[in-house]
Enzyme design. Sequence first.
Site: not given
Ligand code: AMP
Length: 284
Positions: A22, A24, A28, A141, A176
């Site tokens: 989340g 977002l 995402h 990640d 992020s």
């Molecule tokens: P999270 O909500 O941080 O657990 O991220 C969910 C998914 O989004 C994971 O696969 C992350 O690697 C991806 N993600 C997060 N930030 C980015 C970004 N800046 N660019 C591409 N993918 C991202």
Amino acid sequence: MKEHAQQARDAGRIIGFVPTMGALHEGHTALIQRAQQNCSPVVASIFVNPKQFGPKEDFSKYPRTLEKDTEKLSATGVNTLFVPEASEIYPQGFSTYVSVEGLSERLEGRSRPGHFRGVATVVMKLLEIVRPHFAYFGRKDAQQSRVIAQMAGDLNLDTEIVVCPIVREADGLALSSRNAYLNAEERRAATVLHRALKEVRSELAAGARDALHLQSVMRRVVKEERLATVDYVEIADALTFEPVTQVRRPCYALLAVFLGKTRLIDNLYVEPATANPEELVFHL
Ligand code: AMP
């Protein structure tokens, strides 16, 4: 959820899945758009997974913005949003975990003991519930994506893991959910991760291959930023995440940096060009 997934599979539909925690952002939504190119339906999940946070980490203050997230997701046209309760994922008596050995103990795993065990366990469960043909993860990640791909291969999962490019702000900071923790000064300083990786790219483009040299370049750039402290800098093999001495095969330059209390990560993926292995191709 599981019955729906089976019906969609039986009807010959291709299910895409984007798991998130989340808060977002465009990183995402880019994953969702990528999923929509190949799949229908596309399922997104929001679950702040308690098992991937260490006891001193930010689980309780992790941003939770479900209402805004739901609006953003409906604008993307995602077909299903899955927002399980913790008790649904981890009912009383839950006691089974997935550990991807080796890979999970390095870098992020060393800084965050137990983190990848929590990630692998929840992703395994989500894949089993959603039953997607394709699941989409961000290269932001990079090690997490590798841990999940390794798990999917090792456990014969019926899901292909797709790794997608990093989405960045105009000044290079990787998007992020944790960027929300930064104050204005820290936010300005946070471009240091991207600046360090750009210097590594320039060095590589100029012919440098020595990992110790490239690490020292990253350390120097971060040191010059008053508000930043290095957690780790590394040049690692793109499959095993073990340190390399020379960049001669697919590798990541990776770093984790504290800005105040906020820990951010970023990476540069580099691989020898197919036509000429002496030349490198960069993905920043
Ligand atoms: P999270 O909500 O941080 O657990 O991220 C969910 C998914 O989004 C994971 O696969 C992350 O690697 C991806 N993600 C997060 N930030 C980015 C970004 N800046 N660019 C591409 N993918 C991202």
